[in-house]
Design an enzyme around this catalytic site. Sequence first.
Site, PDB file in Angstrom:
ATOM      1  N   ILE A  25       0.844  -1.201   0.000  1.00 51.67           N
ATOM      2  CA  ILE A  25       0.000   0.000   0.000  1.00 51.67           C
ATOM      3  C   ILE A  25       0.874   1.244   0.000  1.00 51.67           C
ATOM      4  O   ILE A  25       0.637   2.208  -0.757  1.00 51.67           O
ATOM      5  CB  ILE A  25      -0.940  -0.004   1.212  1.00 51.67           C
ATOM      6  CG1 ILE A  25      -1.951  -1.146   1.111  1.00 51.67           C
ATOM      7  CG2 ILE A  25      -1.654   1.340   1.335  1.00 51.67           C
ATOM      8  CD1 ILE A  25      -2.866  -1.068  -0.090  1.00 51.67           C
ATOM      9  N   LYS A  40       9.281  -4.586  -8.379  1.00 54.68           N
ATOM     10  CA  LYS A  40       9.400  -5.568  -7.308  1.00 54.68           C
ATOM     11  C   LYS A  40      10.445  -6.579  -7.764  1.00 54.68           C
ATOM     12  O   LYS A  40      10.181  -7.422  -8.616  1.00 54.68           O
ATOM     13  CB  LYS A  40       8.060  -6.266  -7.082  1.00 54.68           C
ATOM     14  CG  LYS A  40       8.098  -7.415  -6.089  1.00 54.68           C
ATOM     15  CD  LYS A  40       7.712  -6.971  -4.712  1.00 54.68           C
ATOM     16  CE  LYS A  40       7.601  -8.181  -3.779  1.00 54.68           C
ATOM     17  NZ  LYS A  40       7.123  -7.801  -2.440  1.00 54.68           N
TER      18      LYS A  40
END
Length: 217
Positions: A25, A40
Amino acid sequence: MQLASSAHPKRYFITGIGTDVGKTIAAAIFTEALQADYWKPVQAGNLEDSDTHTVRRLISNTRTVFHPEAYRLQRPASPHTAAAAENIRLTLEQIQLPATRNNLVVEGAGGLMVPLNERDLVLDLIQKLQLEVVLVSKNYLGSINHTLMAVEVLKSRNIGVAGIVFNGVPNPSSEEFILNYYQLKAFPRILQEESFDKNTVLGYAKTLQDYLTNHAQ
């Protein structure tokens, strides 16, 4: 809403004091506020609904580029365990920053001391990438200890801590102690929401954008 990239784009590594403290988030909020690229490096498990998928669903801008993971592992486990299950050995050499002139948000896997192989930790990856850290903390019994230990480990490696994001129910006493102990900055907090969608993230991103503009060096 736009926070334009400068000649020196902002590049942050988002990590947490543990798992499930709200890194993804926070990464979505930073990505939206900066209209940054997102990356990522290692995804372990949930390949059909990865953290990259989650951030993609939560942002509204059209500038963000989602760079492919260096490693996509099937098993939802520590990266070294997930890799071993596929007879793979993760190496730092294979994890290279994506080429971009844009701002960049990099999201880690788990916490700082999560192993990537028998020798290297997420901490070693951060040091290799030479990125400033945004540390996500969540208030629970023991979180002061976990947060201070994370900062101590980062400082022991001379890794810059851009600031802390406190996520969830506020605890002013704990947060003030953490910030004062190391003279750290606090980015705008993330409250405990029933759910997060694009509009929720947009609201937080605007608050963060205002903060970054007002605290620009």
